[in-house]
Design an enzyme around this catalytic site. Structure first.
Site, PDB file in Angstrom:
ATOM      1  N   ASP A   1     -10.693  -3.025  -7.505  1.00 52.34           N
ATOM      2  CA  ASP A   1      -9.437  -2.340  -7.830  1.00 52.34           C
ATOM      3  C   ASP A   1      -9.732  -1.394  -9.001  1.00 52.34           C
ATOM      4  O   ASP A   1     -10.816  -1.425  -9.608  1.00 52.34           O
ATOM      5  CB  ASP A   1      -8.325  -3.345  -8.143  1.00 52.34           C
ATOM      6  CG  ASP A   1      -6.939  -2.701  -7.942  1.00 52.34           C
ATOM      7  OD1 ASP A   1      -6.842  -1.458  -7.923  1.00 52.34           O
ATOM      8  OD2 ASP A   1      -5.948  -3.448  -7.827  1.00 52.34           O
TER       9      ASP A   1
HETATM   10  C1  NOJ Z   1      -4.195  -0.246  -8.443  1.00 53.47           C
HETATM   11  C2  NOJ Z   1      -3.492  -1.127  -7.476  1.00 53.47           C
HETATM   12  O1  NOJ Z   1      -3.566  -2.474  -7.908  1.00 53.47           O
HETATM   13  C3  NOJ Z   1      -4.026  -1.046  -6.049  1.00 53.47           C
HETATM   14  O2  NOJ Z   1      -3.175  -1.755  -5.193  1.00 53.47           O
HETATM   15  C4  NOJ Z   1      -4.149   0.378  -5.612  1.00 53.47           C
HETATM   16  O3  NOJ Z   1      -4.663   0.423  -4.301  1.00 53.47           O
HETATM   17  C5  NOJ Z   1      -5.054   1.112  -6.583  1.00 53.47           C
HETATM   18  N1  NOJ Z   1      -4.483   1.066  -7.918  1.00 53.47           N
HETATM   19  C6  NOJ Z   1      -5.289   2.563  -6.174  1.00 53.47           C
HETATM   20  O4  NOJ Z   1      -4.145   3.305  -6.299  1.00 53.47           O
END
Ligand code: NOJ
Length: 763
Positions: A282
């Site tokens: 993430d």
């Molecule tokens: C953080 C989020 O937790 C995740 O769900 C998302 O896909 C990413 N950012 C990218 O935007």
């Protein structure tokens, strides 16, 4: 710090005449193709493939193109048009090995056309509708040159304080697993390499919905049984359906961050589940290992993450900066890098990018003149799915459906709030294209009825909340605060309602209140809206609440005050039309709650499938030393699976094909369902099981199957479910998945509480 990490890569090395794309067309098998390509890559080129860069202010487009041409970037996310992405692919085609880029984005519940948020989709219990939402989103995203989505988000959530409850599909393992499958199939289509398919990267692996206190990014501490039984199956279902990727969660699990968790990533995901696809960290999660307190610095963080099996590092620069040195010093074997690169290349191969890097980018001459053109939207699909996603919570005295006549007062801060209709994670959706409730009602009644409108209240007047929503979450003004005194706004609403025959009040949350990082300590409708509702109730006119929110709310007072309540979640681009369809009876509500609605936040976590205990509380019985809250009713306000219709349904007693079965046998459980009302309608017949005595305490019931049935007024239908030994299995204390002999109760009904029951025995 970011800058430092940007500088970490050396420049690309010598040229090779062989081109990756040529090889793809040469007909060699995928493995051979990738092995050959890998063999020709320099260490820097390999590490470049492990970098996933966010298109944002940190790096200019020119910088990015330069890095891509040098073979230092594997893919990007957050750029969503062909003209934005094409130059990046051109740059990749100018790199030494011409390894194509891929472009990703959070296509969560729609892309340009927005569908209801996850909780809304789940409320439909309609796999065709949910699949259609994902397929449509994939088509639109692919037409905008996207190759991959970070979805579906299948984190089980039993804590409505968590703002990301909105994104997922609720509390139940079986329902979420079914949805995980159709979402993946919808995104990826029949062939993930097709120009109108995108690869699904299921998230957030794992257990992200279990964050302590419902506070985002917090720790998760969970027993192995609960993990295996309740929280892990939806991810597995997505992978079994062929999801090409996995996004790794930000949280730790029993003390070990998912991003450095070798048990999670190696033992469970790859060894036990046999996953062969791509893993993505993430956003910034690798560097966060330092803050988690498990890595001294970026160098150690990179080492832990690559060792755990994180292929792509999302947006932090540690892989680029640290892996070259770590390999050179021998701390990271090059084989670990090769494994990760192989998976990235393999995903690109599966997405069809080696065969044609412009597969989804198309030709510049064919780029849409206007990416937001109406003609690119799928309004009909969005409206049809949205109608199925709404749950009728209350309808005293058949207040609904409304007549298209007289005067209708449409009141409330969410009645004409286009941006909120879309909900959070609304991809490339445009608020200007979303239909608000006010517009939906006006268009539904035309000149048959008069519609009057007043805002009546702000969503919230709390300065800190407003600042949070406008700056921290979205970095722009999303929540417009009307500076007038609250009473003046209420008076205006009362004036508007004075001559009305009915009041339709749109209340709840603004979309940012149910978003990433947006955890709440209360589940109530914020105070200015509450005050508005009390004033509206005092008019004595029929009061219909249209609820817009991204988590279960505590609605005890609203349930007392309102005549009717329709839960519409955040219903998407066509939300206003869809809500009007239900309000006026052009569509008969059929949604059922995928989450329990507690009475108050103090009951949280509250979910229907809790384990049996030694001192259960019996409703209606003053309990001495039993499990209860003495200051609040112990039951939920609305149970899991609940939802009304404009007609009524009866369910007969449960008939079983046998009262004893042997292992390997199947059992049929049937009921007759009758539409006992005056309208045609659909309902969801739900089957729950309770393992009466086992080697461990078992849930008081668990959903094991359901069927959505349509019945004409007066019609009856036999609904039959087939149960097999698999339905009786659970993870025992040794984490063996097995059924134990003994009694089982089969419960069939229209929600998790309103059931009929029969018992059988597994010999
Ligand atoms: C953080 C989020 O937790 C995740 O769900 C998302 O896909 C990413 N950012 C990218 O935007």
């Amino acid at each position: 710090m970011k800058k430092l990490y940007l500088l970490g890569l050396a420049t690309a090395l010598a040229c090779s005449p062989a081109l990756a794309a040529d090889q793809a067309t040469a007909g060699s098998s995928k493995d051979a193709f990738i092995t050959d390509l890998l063999g020709r890559m320099t260490l820097d080129e390999k590490i470049g493939q492990l970098r996933l860069i966010s298109i944002g202010p940190e790096m200019t487009h020119e910088q990015i193109a330069k890095e891509i041409a040098a073979g230092h970037i594997g893919g990007t996310f957050n750029s969503v048009t062909r003209p934005e992405n094409r130059p990046m692919q051109d740059a990749a085609m100018n790199s030494r090995l011409k390894i194509p880029m891929f472009f990703a984005y959070d296509v969560i519940h729609g892309h340009r056309t927005i569908f209801p948020i996850g909780l809304g989709l789940a409320s439909s219990w309609d796999m065709d509708a949910i699949g259609l939402s994902a397929r449509t989103a994939a088509r639109e995203a692919a037409a905008d040159s996207l190759d991959m989505t970070f979805g579906p988000m299948v984190d089980i959530s039993r804590d409505p304080r968590w703002g990301r409850s909105s994104e997922g599909f609720g509390e139940d393992t079986y329902l979420v697993s079914r949805i995980a499958k159709v979402m993946v199939q919808g995104y990826q289509g029949k062939d993930v390499s097709a120009p109108d398919s995108i690869m699904a990267a299921v998230k957030h692996f794992a257990l992200y919905g279990g964050v302590e206190g419902g506070r985002d990014y917090n720790t998760v501490d969970m027993s192995p049984n609960r993990m295996y039984q309740d929280y892990l199956p939806p991810y597995r279902a997505a992978l079994d359906a062929g999801a090409g990727g996995v996004m790794v969660a930000l949280n730790s699990i029993n003390g070990v961050p998912a991003t450095s968790n070798t048990w999670l990533m190696q033992d469970l995901l790859r060894r036990d589940w046999g996953f062969k696809g791509l893993t993505v960290s993430d956003h910034g999660a690798i560097l966060e290992l330092v803050k988690h307190g498990v890595a001294r610095d970026g160098r150690e963080a990179a080492k832990l993450a690559i060792h755990a099996g994180i292929d792509l590092s999302m947006n932090d620069m540690v892989y680029g900066a640290e892996l070259p040195g770590l390999v050179k010093s021998g701390e990271v074997p090059e084989a670990e890098i090769d494994n990760a690169v192989r998976e990235v290349l393999s995903a690109k191969y599966d997405m069809g990018l080696f065969a044609d890097p412009y597969r989804r980018l198309g030709k510049a001459a064919e780029d849409p003149a206007d990416t937001n053109a109406e003609s690119r939207l799928h309004r009909e699909e969005s409206r049809s799915v949205a109608r199925r996603s709404m749950v009728l919570l209350k309808n005293a005295g058949n207040t609904l459906p409304l007549k298209k006549a007289g005067t209708i007062a449409v009141i409330g801060p969410l009645a004409d709030a286009p941006i909120d209709m879309m909900g959070s994670w609304s991809a490339a959706g445009q608020p200007t294209q979303s239909v608000t409730l006010l517009r939906g009602i006006r268009e539904a009644v035309g000149n048959q009825a008069q519609v009057v409108y007043a805002k009546g209240a702000n969503v919230t007047n709390d300065r800190n909340s407003v600042a949070f929503l406008n700056r921290i979450i979205f970095d722009r003004t999303e929540v417009e605060i009307d500076p007038r005194p609250a009473q003046e706004m209420i008076d205006e609403a009362l004036k508007a309602a004075a001559n009305a025959d009915v009041i339709v009040a749109a209340v709840g949350e603004s979309r940012g209140m149910s978003h990433e990082s947006a955890s709440r300590t209360t589940l109530e409708i914020p105070p200015p809206q509450r005050a508005l509702l009390t004033a509206l109730r005092a008019t004595g006119k029929p009061l219909v609440l249209v609820l817009m929110n991204g988590r279960p709310l505590s609605l005890v007072r609203e349930n007392e005050e309102a005549d009717a309540m329709l839960e519409t979640w955040f219903s998407g681009t066509e939300g206003g039309h869809a809500i009007a369809d239900l309000l006026f009876g052009d569509y008969n509500p059929s949604g059922k709650l995928p989450v329990t609605f507690p009475r108050s936040v103090g009951q949280v976590p509250m979910y229907y499938s809790h384990l049996t205990i030694g001192r259960p509380f019996t409703p209606g019985k003053a309990g001495n030393y039993t499990s209860q809250y003495f200051d609040e009713d112990t039951s939920p306000l609305f149970p899991f699976g609940y939802g009304l219709s404009y007609t009524t349904f009866d369910v007969s007693d449960v008939r079983l094909s046998a009262d004893r079965i042997k292992r390997g046998d199947t059992l049929k459980a049937s009921v007759t369902v009758r539409n006992s009302g005056k309208r045609d309608g659909e309902t969801v017949v739900q089957l729950y099981l309770h393992d009466v005595t086992a080697s461990m305490a078992r849930p008081i019931k668990e959903l094991k199957n359901f069927q959505k049935v349509f019945l004409k007024a007066g019609e009856r239908k036999e609904v039959t479910f087939t149960l097999s030994e698999d339905d009786l299995k659970f993870y025992n204390i040794k984490l063996e998945y097995a059924a134990e002999p003994g009694d089982f109760d089969v419960q069939i009904g229209l929600d998790s509480q309103d059931v009929k029951q029969a018992r059988f025995e597994l010999l």
